[in-house]
Scaffold this motif. Structure first.
Motif, PDB file in Angstrom:
ATOM      1  N   GLY A 205       0.821  -1.194   0.000  1.00  9.91           N
ATOM      2  CA  GLY A 205       0.000   0.000   0.000  1.00  9.91           C
ATOM      3  C   GLY A 205       0.861   1.251   0.000  1.00  9.91           C
ATOM      4  O   GLY A 205       2.013   1.235  -0.421  1.00  9.91           O
ATOM      5  N   TYR A 206       0.300   2.343   0.487  1.00  7.66           N
ATOM      6  CA  TYR A 206       1.075   3.588   0.529  1.00  7.66           C
ATOM      7  C   TYR A 206       1.238   4.059   1.975  1.00  7.66           C
ATOM      8  O   TYR A 206       2.295   3.918   2.557  1.00  7.66           O
ATOM      9  N   PHE A 207       0.179   4.596   2.574  1.00  9.63           N
ATOM     10  CA  PHE A 207       0.276   4.953   3.989  1.00  9.63           C
ATOM     11  C   PHE A 207       0.278   3.683   4.841  1.00  9.63           C
ATOM     12  O   PHE A 207       0.970   3.604   5.857  1.00  9.63           O
ATOM     13  N   ASN A 208      -0.513   2.697   4.428  1.00  9.55           N
ATOM     14  CA  ASN A 208      -0.513   1.373   5.050  1.00  9.55           C
ATOM     15  C   ASN A 208      -1.086   0.396   4.026  1.00  9.55           C
ATOM     16  O   ASN A 208      -1.364   0.788   2.884  1.00  9.55           O
TER      17      ASN A 208
ATOM     18  N   THR B 224      -3.881  -0.824   3.601  1.00  7.99           N
ATOM     19  CA  THR B 224      -5.261  -0.602   3.161  1.00  7.99           C
ATOM     20  C   THR B 224      -5.470   0.756   2.491  1.00  7.99           C
ATOM     21  O   THR B 224      -6.542   1.005   1.944  1.00  7.99           O
ATOM     22  N   THR B 225      -4.483   1.641   2.540  1.00  7.54           N
ATOM     23  CA  THR B 225      -4.613   2.997   2.000  1.00  7.54           C
ATOM     24  C   THR B 225      -3.469   3.315   1.055  1.00  7.54           C
ATOM     25  O   THR B 225      -2.422   3.778   1.477  1.00  7.54           O
ATOM     26  N   PRO B 226      -3.657   3.082  -0.240  1.00  3.95           N
ATOM     27  CA  PRO B 226      -4.745   2.303  -0.853  1.00  3.95           C
ATOM     28  C   PRO B 226      -4.510   0.814  -0.663  1.00  3.95           C
ATOM     29  O   PRO B 226      -3.469   0.415  -0.124  1.00  3.95           O
ATOM     30  N   ALA B 227      -5.438   0.015  -1.118  1.00  2.00           N
ATOM     31  CA  ALA B 227      -5.293  -1.432  -0.961  1.00  2.00           C
ATOM     32  C   ALA B 227      -4.050  -1.925  -1.693  1.00  2.00           C
ATOM     33  O   ALA B 227      -3.758  -1.495  -2.807  1.00  2.00           O
ATOM     34  N   PHE B 228      -3.294  -2.795  -1.031  1.00  2.00           N
ATOM     35  CA  PHE B 228      -2.043  -3.296  -1.602  1.00  2.00           C
ATOM     36  C   PHE B 228      -2.316  -4.188  -2.810  1.00  2.00           C
ATOM     37  O   PHE B 228      -3.414  -4.729  -2.982  1.00  2.00           O
ATOM     38  N   VAL B 229      -1.290  -4.337  -3.643  1.00  2.00           N
ATOM     39  CA  VAL B 229      -1.353  -5.246  -4.789  1.00  2.00           C
ATOM     40  C   VAL B 229      -0.767  -6.585  -4.346  1.00  2.00           C
ATOM     41  O   VAL B 229       0.348  -6.640  -3.804  1.00  2.00           O
TER      42      VAL B 229
ATOM     43  N   CYS C  50       4.371   2.160   1.546  1.00  2.00           N
ATOM     44  CA  CYS C  50       5.466   2.624   0.685  1.00  2.00           C
ATOM     45  C   CYS C  50       5.769   4.106   0.852  1.00  2.00           C
ATOM     46  O   CYS C  50       6.818   4.572   0.401  1.00  2.00           O
ATOM     47  N   GLY C  51       4.865   4.854   1.480  1.00  2.00           N
ATOM     48  CA  GLY C  51       5.057   6.295   1.574  1.00  2.00           C
ATOM     49  C   GLY C  51       6.344   6.698   2.247  1.00  2.00           C
ATOM     50  O   GLY C  51       7.045   7.602   1.792  1.00  2.00           O
ATOM     51  N   THR C  52       6.700   6.026   3.355  1.00  2.00           N
ATOM     52  CA  THR C  52       7.915   6.383   4.089  1.00  2.00           C
ATOM     53  C   THR C  52       9.159   6.092   3.267  1.00  2.00           C
ATOM     54  O   THR C  52      10.078   6.919   3.192  1.00  2.00           O
ATOM     55  N   ALA C  53       9.202   4.913   2.636  1.00  2.00           N
ATOM     56  CA  ALA C  53      10.364   4.558   1.820  1.00  2.00           C
ATOM     57  C   ALA C  53      10.505   5.481   0.618  1.00  2.00           C
ATOM     58  O   ALA C  53      11.613   5.908   0.272  1.00  2.00           O
ATOM     59  N   ILE C  54       9.388   5.803  -0.017  1.00  2.00           N
ATOM     60  CA  ILE C  54       9.424   6.708  -1.165  1.00  2.00           C
ATOM     61  C   ILE C  54       9.880   8.089  -0.737  1.00  2.00           C
ATOM     62  O   ILE C  54      10.676   8.741  -1.426  1.00  2.00           O
ATOM     63  N   SER C  55       9.397   8.559   0.411  1.00  2.00           N
ATOM     64  CA  SER C  55       9.783   9.874   0.899  1.00  2.00           C
ATOM     65  C   SER C  55      11.283   9.952   1.169  1.00  2.00           C
ATOM     66  O   SER C  55      11.938  10.934   0.810  1.00  2.00           O
ATOM     67  N   SER C  56      11.836   8.913   1.790  1.00  2.00           N
ATOM     68  CA  SER C  56      13.276   8.899   2.071  1.00  2.00           C
ATOM     69  C   SER C  56      14.089   8.906   0.790  1.00  2.00           C
ATOM     70  O   SER C  56      15.068   9.648   0.659  1.00  2.00           O
ATOM     71  N   PHE C  57      13.683   8.076  -0.172  1.00  2.00           N
ATOM     72  CA  PHE C  57      14.383   8.028  -1.450  1.00  2.00           C
ATOM     73  C   PHE C  57      14.278   9.362  -2.181  1.00  2.00           C
ATOM     74  O   PHE C  57      15.276   9.882  -2.712  1.00  2.00           O
ATOM     75  N   ALA C  58      13.060   9.942  -2.224  1.00  2.00           N
ATOM     76  CA  ALA C  58      12.850  11.183  -2.966  1.00  2.00           C
ATOM     77  C   ALA C  58      13.620  12.341  -2.356  1.00  2.00           C
ATOM     78  O   ALA C  58      14.166  13.187  -3.074  1.00  2.00           O
TER      79      ALA C  58
END
Length: 244
Positions: free
Chosen positions: A159-162, A164-169, A186-194
């Motif tokens: 997901g992104y925030f968790n 369920t938000t949005p639903a994971f693949v 994924c939001g935290t990992a993406i934020s760190s990378f970005a």
């Protein structure tokens, strides 16, 4: 023989031209590649970040830099101070333009986690699945004829925030709701990378502003030096002395 002030200004003008060429090349290359199909999660995120970059502004700014160089160069190789003055104003404009581009990129890092969410949601499940994959991957790189293992950042998330938000693949990383609940979004990992990725770029852009400032100071010094030489030349002419 050219004096040191002239040589320093000429060197600064050459570096100024190089910054314009680099900005133009970067903007054009990124624009041509940012819509390519990604091969991994890191490339997918990088391409999506590129799509939010002010690439058109970068191309326009690079064009102004090239135009400013073509105004300053005739002023350097000729005694006319008018060309240098106009070039100095143009370089000042380019510096402010470049500063605005750098500030825009810096602002992107302040809320990248929240601002990237709509972009993530809008992606196809295949792209989201790439982003969800493993967090670290060992890669072999040649260094001085010897292989060296390094770790390349990937993403292991659901997901992104968790989840369920949005639903994971559903994939090997997130095979079930129970397993996905144990993995962060994924939001935290993406934020760190970005943040690291964009930091490197806007730091380079701010470095270009520094080059602009150095060139403006160099042109001011050269104009003052030429004005002094011209004044002394008039004094010599009035006193009956002419240089051969």
């Amino acid at each position: 023989m050219p004096n040191k002030i002239f040589l320093a200004t000429l060197a600064a003008d050459g570096i100024f031209l190089a910054t314009g060429c680099l900005e133009l090349g970067f903007s054009l290359i990124v624009r041509s590649q940012m819509n390519n199909a990604p091969q991994d999660g890191q490339e997918a995120v990088r391409n999506l970040l590129y799509q939010g970059f002010p690439l058109t502004a970068g191309i326009v700014n690079a064009a102004f830099i090239l135009a400013a160089f073509f105004f300053t160069f005739p002023g350097l190789i000729s005694p006319m101070r008018g060309w240098l003055k106009v070039g100095g104003y143009m370089i000042t404009f380019c510096g402010l333009f470049t500063l605005c581009v750098g500030v825009y990129l810096w602002v992107m890092t302040l809320r990248v986690k929240e601002s990237f969410f709509p972009t993530f949601v809008a992606q196809d499940p295949a792209v989201q699945q790439l982003i969800q994959k493993s967090v670290w991957a060992w890669t072999s790189r040649m260094k001085r004829q010897a292989p060296r293992l390094t770790r390349a950042l990937q993403f292991e998330c659901c997901g992104y925030f968790n989840h369920t938000t949005p639903a994971f693949v559903t994939d090997a990383t997130c095979p079930s709701p129970a397993a996905a609940a144990l993995i962060s979004g994924c939001g935290t990992a993406i934020s760190s990378f970005a943040n690291v990725f964009i930091d490197n770029i806007f730091t380079a852009v701010f470095g270009m502003v520094g080059v602009d400032a150095v060139l403006i100071l160099a042109i001011a010094c050269l104009l003052k030096d030429r004005k002094e030489r011209e004044r002394y030349s008039h004094i010599d002419e009035k006193s009956g002395y002419r240089q051969i």
